[in-house]
Scaffold this motif. Sequence first.
Motif, mmCIF file in Angstrom:
data_model
loop_
_atom_site.group_PDB
_atom_site.id
_atom_site.type_symbol
_atom_site.label_atom_id
_atom_site.label_comp_id
_atom_site.label_asym_id
_atom_site.label_seq_id
_atom_site.Cartn_x
_atom_site.Cartn_y
_atom_site.Cartn_z
ATOM 1 N N PRO A 172 0.696 -1.265 -0.046
ATOM 2 C CA PRO A 172 0.161 0.163 0.182
ATOM 3 C C PRO A 172 0.968 1.232 -0.031
ATOM 4 N N PRO A 173 0.365 2.427 -0.588
ATOM 5 C CA PRO A 173 0.922 3.578 -0.652
ATOM 6 C C PRO A 173 1.164 4.042 0.749
ATOM 7 N N THR A 174 2.218 4.892 1.091
ATOM 8 C CA THR A 174 2.840 5.265 2.361
ATOM 9 C C THR A 174 2.025 6.763 2.429
ATOM 10 N N THR A 175 2.129 7.177 3.433
ATOM 11 C CA THR A 175 1.629 8.770 3.794
ATOM 12 C C THR A 175 2.428 9.618 2.808
ATOM 13 N N ARG A 176 3.959 9.460 2.784
ATOM 14 C CA ARG A 176 4.638 10.213 1.988
ATOM 15 C C ARG A 176 4.143 10.139 0.454
ATOM 16 N N ASP A 177 4.057 8.837 0.049
ATOM 17 C CA ASP A 177 3.570 8.746 -1.398
ATOM 18 C C ASP A 177 2.527 9.393 -1.793
ATOM 19 N N VAL A 178 1.388 9.347 -0.953
ATOM 20 C CA VAL A 178 0.059 10.129 -1.068
ATOM 21 C C VAL A 178 0.188 11.651 -0.954
ATOM 22 N N VAL A 179 1.172 12.129 -0.132
ATOM 23 C CA VAL A 179 1.571 13.711 0.042
ATOM 24 C C VAL A 179 2.158 13.948 -1.303
ATOM 25 N N CYS A 180 2.926 13.210 -1.994
ATOM 26 C CA CYS A 180 3.934 13.504 -3.168
ATOM 27 C C CYS A 180 3.094 13.590 -4.349
ATOM 28 N N LEU A 181 1.757 12.258 -4.366
ATOM 29 C CA LEU A 181 1.105 12.435 -5.175
ATOM 30 C C LEU A 181 0.095 13.797 -5.337
ATOM 31 N N PHE A 182 -0.296 14.214 -4.149
ATOM 32 C CA PHE A 182 -1.086 15.397 -4.287
ATOM 33 C C PHE A 182 -0.355 16.601 -4.559
ATOM 34 N N GLN A 183 0.959 16.698 -4.245
ATOM 35 C CA GLN A 183 1.820 17.589 -4.926
ATOM 36 C C GLN A 183 2.154 17.626 -6.431
ATOM 37 N N GLY A 184 2.165 16.502 -6.880
ATOM 38 C CA GLY A 184 2.058 16.544 -8.343
ATOM 39 C C GLY A 184 0.799 17.092 -8.900
ATOM 40 N N LEU A 185 -0.528 16.526 -8.473
ATOM 41 C CA LEU A 185 -1.609 17.205 -8.684
ATOM 42 C C LEU A 185 -1.764 18.668 -8.740
ATOM 43 N N ARG A 186 -1.114 19.221 -7.604
ATOM 44 C CA ARG A 186 -1.159 20.545 -7.551
ATOM 45 C C ARG A 186 -0.192 21.398 -8.515
ATOM 46 N N GLU A 187 0.933 20.695 -8.759
ATOM 47 C CA GLU A 187 1.802 21.235 -9.993
ATOM 48 C C GLU A 187 1.224 21.140 -11.230
ATOM 49 N N GLY A 188 0.218 20.174 -11.688
ATOM 50 C CA GLY A 188 -0.328 20.095 -12.762
ATOM 51 C C GLY A 188 -1.486 20.858 -12.728
ATOM 52 N N GLY A 189 -1.687 21.607 -11.892
ATOM 53 C CA GLY A 189 -2.974 22.685 -11.900
ATOM 54 C C GLY A 189 -4.393 22.124 -11.882
ATOM 55 N N PHE A 190 -4.192 20.738 -10.861
ATOM 56 C CA PHE A 190 -5.379 20.204 -10.649
ATOM 57 C C PHE A 190 -6.575 21.142 -9.631
ATOM 58 N N TRP A 191 -5.653 21.883 -8.780
ATOM 59 C CA TRP A 191 -6.447 22.787 -7.880
ATOM 60 C C TRP A 191 -5.958 24.188 -8.013
ATOM 61 N N ALA A 192 -6.841 25.109 -7.668
ATOM 62 C CA ALA A 192 -6.743 26.408 -7.394
ATOM 63 C C ALA A 192 -6.014 26.458 -5.951
ATOM 64 N N ASP A 193 -5.402 27.301 -5.739
ATOM 65 C CA ASP A 193 -4.675 27.298 -4.295
ATOM 66 C C ASP A 193 -5.697 27.456 -3.077
ATOM 67 N N ASN A 194 -6.306 25.885 -2.879
ATOM 68 C CA ASN A 194 -7.586 26.191 -2.002
ATOM 69 C C ASN A 194 -7.258 24.817 -1.175
ATOM 70 N N GLU A 195 -6.931 24.991 0.217
ATOM 71 C CA GLU A 195 -6.907 23.982 1.054
ATOM 72 C C GLU A 195 -8.210 23.191 1.331
ATOM 73 N N GLY A 196 -9.049 23.935 1.286
ATOM 74 C CA GLY A 196 -10.413 23.340 1.593
ATOM 75 C C GLY A 196 -10.853 22.332 0.604
#
Length: 277
Positions: free
Chosen positions: A220-244
């Motif tokens: 299973p993915p580790t917490t760090r794996d998931v954090v890095c995946l979400f970083q990549g999503l953010r870098e790809g413009g998946f979200w506006a800068d919105n923590e909510g």
Amino acid sequence: MFGRVEILRCTSGEKSRAWRDALAGLTEARLIKQEETPRRVAAVYRATLLGSQVAIKVAAPLGVRGTLCKLGLALTRARRAWNGAQILRAASIETAEPFALAVARWQHPSDPSRTLWAELVAMEWLDGRTLLETMARSSAAERCRVARALGRLTSRLTASMVLNRDHKPSNIVVLTPEGNADPTLALIDTDGIRTGVLADRASVRMLRDLVLEPIGVGVPPTTRDVVCLFQGLREGGFWADNEGAVRLFRRQLARSVAEAIEEHGDPTPKVNPLAAG
């Protein structure tokens, strides 16, 4: 192996007659995968044709569907793989180049005395380790680099309104060597590609599949794996800068994974993709 070959489609610049003759004359190919159900027989081979390393994906529907296949009318896995590759290439998403789509008489891989009408697609063979192998056998730093690239890739898919219905780590190949600062990822098994899908639906489903398969094979993915995946999503413009929005999406993903396991049970696959690797 293949007889009465008829080319249905060919990539621009490729010659239909050359591919017909090459497929009809093929005598040696490595069987990579085989599957048989009451509805169809399918297999994947690796071979050298016309100077290229190719993957030959074969699908033979049974019954009435087999008759439709003979007529070139069945929407088989091979044809869906061809269409999916074209969708990805049009969206500038890395995938294997499709060379030829054909219908032919196919010698059953387990019973040479039996032949079936089948559609087949010859595609570029991509060398590399799968994302699943990376998750199971690479360092934490390497997994993080690849997870960020995966986030960017998934973001590009959703921005193009493309859904990969089989977006699991064993269907994603890392083309660059370990340690590459910006890993290149490519999608394989493109028969699950669909277009015109809303981003919210596509992203949750694809990310759910990325999590389920590793859980099923014990990595299973580790917490760090998931954090890095979400970083990549953010870098790809998946979200506006919105923590909510990020927190809401994380909850949606967790709920989707839990519901999938509850609905389908144990996610352990019938064949472990890591067993042969």
